[in-house]
Enzyme design. Structure first.
Site, short mmCIF file in Angstrom:
data_model
loop_
_atom_site.label_atom_id
_atom_site.label_comp_id
_atom_site.label_asym_id
_atom_site.label_seq_id
_atom_site.Cartn_x
_atom_site.Cartn_y
_atom_site.Cartn_z
N LYS A 185 12.85 -10.32 -5.03
CA LYS A 185 11.65 -10.09 -5.85
C LYS A 185 11.43 -8.58 -5.83
O LYS A 185 10.90 -8.03 -4.87
CB LYS A 185 10.46 -10.82 -5.23
CG LYS A 185 9.35 -11.18 -6.20
CD LYS A 185 8.73 -10.02 -6.97
CE LYS A 185 7.62 -9.35 -6.20
NZ LYS A 185 7.07 -8.17 -6.92
N GLU A 260 9.25 -4.59 7.31
CA GLU A 260 9.34 -3.13 7.40
C GLU A 260 8.12 -2.60 6.68
O GLU A 260 8.01 -2.71 5.46
CB GLU A 260 10.61 -2.61 6.71
CG GLU A 260 11.91 -3.00 7.39
CD GLU A 260 12.17 -2.23 8.67
OE1 GLU A 260 11.42 -1.27 8.96
OE2 GLU A 260 13.11 -2.59 9.38
N CYS A 294 8.15 5.60 3.43
CA CYS A 294 7.48 4.94 4.56
C CYS A 294 7.53 5.85 5.78
O CYS A 294 6.64 5.83 6.61
CB CYS A 294 8.14 3.62 4.85
SG CYS A 294 9.92 3.74 4.99
N GLU A 392 -2.32 5.54 5.60
CA GLU A 392 -1.12 5.92 4.87
C GLU A 392 -1.51 6.25 3.42
O GLU A 392 -2.04 5.39 2.71
CB GLU A 392 -0.12 4.76 4.88
CG GLU A 392 1.19 5.12 4.23
CD GLU A 392 2.15 3.94 4.15
OE1 GLU A 392 1.74 2.84 3.74
OE2 GLU A 392 3.33 4.14 4.48
P1 NAP Z 1 3.30 -3.49 -1.46
O1 NAP Z 1 2.17 -3.37 -2.36
O2 NAP Z 1 3.10 -4.09 -0.11
O3 NAP Z 1 4.40 -4.33 -2.26
C1 NAP Z 1 5.68 -4.59 -1.74
C2 NAP Z 1 6.24 -5.83 -2.40
O4 NAP Z 1 5.44 -6.97 -2.03
C3 NAP Z 1 6.20 -5.78 -3.93
O5 NAP Z 1 7.35 -6.41 -4.43
C4 NAP Z 1 4.95 -6.57 -4.23
O6 NAP Z 1 4.91 -7.12 -5.52
C5 NAP Z 1 5.02 -7.66 -3.19
N1 NAP Z 1 3.74 -8.32 -2.93
C6 NAP Z 1 2.48 -7.84 -3.16
N2 NAP Z 1 1.57 -8.77 -2.79
C7 NAP Z 1 2.25 -9.83 -2.33
C8 NAP Z 1 1.86 -11.09 -1.79
N3 NAP Z 1 0.59 -11.43 -1.66
N4 NAP Z 1 2.82 -11.95 -1.39
C9 NAP Z 1 4.12 -11.62 -1.49
N5 NAP Z 1 4.55 -10.44 -2.00
C10 NAP Z 1 3.63 -9.56 -2.40
O7 NAP Z 1 4.01 -2.12 -1.21
P2 NAP Z 1 4.40 -1.02 -2.30
O8 NAP Z 1 3.15 -0.39 -2.78
O9 NAP Z 1 5.34 -1.59 -3.30
O10 NAP Z 1 5.26 -0.02 -1.42
C11 NAP Z 1 4.69 0.94 -0.61
C12 NAP Z 1 4.58 0.45 0.82
O11 NAP Z 1 5.86 0.08 1.32
C13 NAP Z 1 4.09 1.54 1.76
O12 NAP Z 1 3.14 0.99 2.64
C14 NAP Z 1 5.35 1.93 2.52
O13 NAP Z 1 5.12 2.50 3.77
C15 NAP Z 1 6.06 0.65 2.61
N6 NAP Z 1 7.49 0.88 2.86
C16 NAP Z 1 7.99 0.62 4.10
C17 NAP Z 1 9.33 0.85 4.37
C18 NAP Z 1 9.92 0.57 5.73
O14 NAP Z 1 11.13 0.46 5.81
N7 NAP Z 1 9.13 0.45 6.78
C19 NAP Z 1 10.16 1.34 3.37
C20 NAP Z 1 9.62 1.60 2.11
C21 NAP Z 1 8.28 1.35 1.88
P3 NAP Z 1 4.15 -6.29 -6.70
O15 NAP Z 1 5.07 -5.24 -7.14
O16 NAP Z 1 3.89 -7.30 -7.75
O17 NAP Z 1 2.86 -5.79 -6.11
#
Ligand code: NAP
Ligand code: MG
Length: 489
Positions: A185, A260, A294, A392
């Site tokens: 996804k 992650e 991240c 963050e």
């Molecule tokens: P996000 O809002 O948490 O979304 C990540 C993924 O989860 C997207 O595909 C999103 O879909 C989906 N999602 C959202 N709500 C959901 C739910 N209720 N149930 C299941 N899936 C759901 O994160 P983002 O804004 O895309 O990315 C930024 C974040 O990722 C930051 O916090 C960053 O630190 C973190 N990150 C961490 C790492 C690591 O390796 N630790 C690496 C990269 C990024 P939608 O697109 O439809 O919202």
């Protein structure tokens, strides 16, 4: 320009959902639009999956998991197949990098690095296929006891937009190497390269149903995958907030979950460091991918005696950053991903000002175009309890925090709910390793920032996550161990 390029390279986007080895329309005919963050212009209408499509994809992935074509494939052949995926990505690297740049807004130079690392990741895990053995265990009695390392089944990968293809492949490559089947996804903002990967999987002969892609909303498709009783594991990269929701929801079916999550990584500059190198490092720690990493070094903990000198160098570099065409190899700066992200980052900047931090440079939207551009922003004299030192931001905002001694800086560095990465800049080898041991973080860099490699483990401490991606540790996330007992009497 952007849309012509896209028409040349983003052909998979128009095809539909990728389920059971074929492009299929969504059950309810849904579509959504992806935009180029650099211009705010529309790129594509992409097929949008719904809950009925999740059921179809899970059934296809389950069938493929049980099909001897995949379940009985020799490990060596699985390795060769993954190597072919790597070769096919490499053969289309230029095109994939351009597509990533248009969808995400990152400079082409950074997108090229993403694609090269994606190729490396597939090759690294392709090699593991023939090296993942079990053990024979010296138990009591006249018995033979050995272990089998078996795949979990259907793995759903839910991934973010900041490194769209690379983050997905951190999960896809080990999951497939271990013999699972996969449903991805992608983030709503960036589905394009993952759809291209589906075309590549088809082209190199990955059996139907082994790899599936469902673009759509996290709250609908993501949630349906998390709740689905026939999904065995969720591999998630994204925000800590969504990670918590996933863990709660997955409890109902007790599926395996690896997370992650976010970070607020401390980057420590000691007074004895090579200050030029430290300033360069501090700059790229926060501004690479426009702070949308991240692991971004968003808290610069800086020895008070060298603070002004180092910050002057960082600010000087930040002031030279100007928006450019992300497809131009000379461009270094990028927009943030969306209008929502733009508003969120600007909101944090206002909070920083209101809480009393001193703004050294930036602090506003770049006017004059419809893209989502923010000036590279540096705050000094940030208190450890300020919002911009604790939350963050995920954008181009650096919070500099002064300190005077080693004990103090370790306490400051660890004062965070997160524990993803950290760095220390010093020429004193003993201090460097002493501090590295004291930092609560899954990755520590010494006199460098950002390097990652598929062979080296990557994961979060504290609220930055559960489970370690990459390296041999990743194999534990995608396999389960069976203990077999044989009576030899
Ligand atoms: P996000 O809002 O948490 O979304 C990540 C993924 O989860 C997207 O595909 C999103 O879909 C989906 N999602 C959202 N709500 C959901 C739910 N209720 N149930 C299941 N899936 C759901 O994160 P983002 O804004 O895309 O990315 C930024 C974040 O990722 C930051 O916090 C960053 O630190 C973190 N990150 C961490 C790492 C690591 O390796 N630790 C690496 C990269 C990024 P939608 O697109 O439809 O919202
Ligand atoms: Mg986009």
């Amino acid at each position: 320009m952007a849309s012509t390029e896209a028409a040349a390279s983003g052909r998979a986007a128009g095809e539909g959902l990728f389920i059971g080895g074929a492009w299929v329309p969504p059950a309810d005919g849904g579509r959504f639009t992806t935009v180029n963050p650099a211009s705010g212009e529309k790129l594509f209408d992409v097929a949008e999956a719904g809950v009925a499509d999740v059921d179809r994809a899970v059934a296809a992935a389950r069938e493929a998991f049980e099909n001897p074509k995949w379940s009985r494939m020799d490990a060596a052949d699985r390795g060769t197949l993954l190597w072919r995926v790597a070769d096919a990505i490499e053969a289309r690297a230029g095109e994939l990098a351009r597509l990533e740049t248009m969808d995400n807004g990152k400079p082409i130079r950074e997108a090229q690095i993403d694609i090269a690392m994606t190729v490396d990741t597939f090759r690294y895990f392709a090699g593991w296929c023939t090296k993942m053995g079990g053990d024979t265990i010296p138990v009591r009695g006249n018995v033979l006891n050995y272990t089998l390392r078996e795949p979990l089944g259907v793995v759903a990968c839910i991934v973010p937009w900041n490194f769209p293809l690379l983050m997905a492949c951190y999960k896809i490559a080990p999951a497939l190497a271990c013999g699972n089947t996969v449903i991805v996804k992608p983030a709503e903002q960036t589905p394009l390269t993952i759809l291209e990967l589906a075309a590549i999987m088809q082209q190199v002969g990955v059996p139907a149903g082994v790899f599936n892609v469902l673009p759509g909303k996290g709250s609908v498709v993501g949630m349906a995958l998390v709740r689905h009783p026939d999904v065995d594991k969720i591999a998630f990269t994204g925000s800590t907030e969504v990670g918590k929701t996933i863990m709660r929801e997955a409890a109902e079916t007790l599926k395996k979950v690896s997370l992650e999550l976010g970070g607020k990584s401390p980057n420590i500059v000691l007074a004895d460091a090579d200050l030029d190198a430290a300033a360069r490092g501090a700059f790229s720690a926060i501004f690479y991918n426009n702070g949308q990493c991240c692991t971004a070094g968003s808290r610069l903990l800086i020895a008070d005696s060298v603070r002004e000198e180092v910050l002057a160098k960082v600010v000087d570099r930040a002031k030279k950053m100007t928006p450019g065409d992300p497809l131009d190899p000379k461009t270094r700066m990028s927009p943030v991903i969306s209008k929502a992200q733009l508003d969120s980052v600007l909101g944090y900047i206002e909070k920083g000002k209101a809480e009393g931090a001193s703004l050294l440079t930036g602090g506003a939207r770049v006017e004059g175009n419809n893209g989502f551009w923010i000036q590279p922003t540096v705050f000094d004299q940030v208190g450890i309890d300020y919002t911009i030192a604790q939350e963050e931001i995920f954008g181009p905002v650096l919070a500099a925090i002064p300190f005077t001694d080693e004990e103090e800086v370790i306490a400051l560095a660890n004062k965070s709910i997160y524990g993803l990465a950290a760095a220390v800049w010093t020429n004193d080898v003993k201090k460097a390793h002493r501090i590295a041991r004291s930092l609560q973080a899954g990755t520590v860099w010494i006199n460098t920032y950002h390097p990652l490699d598929p062979a080296s483990p990557f994961g979060g401490y504290k609220q930055s996550g559960h489970g370690t991606d990459l390296g041999r540790h990743a194999l534990d996330l995608y396999t389960q161990v069976k203990s077999v007992w044989v009576d030899l009497n």
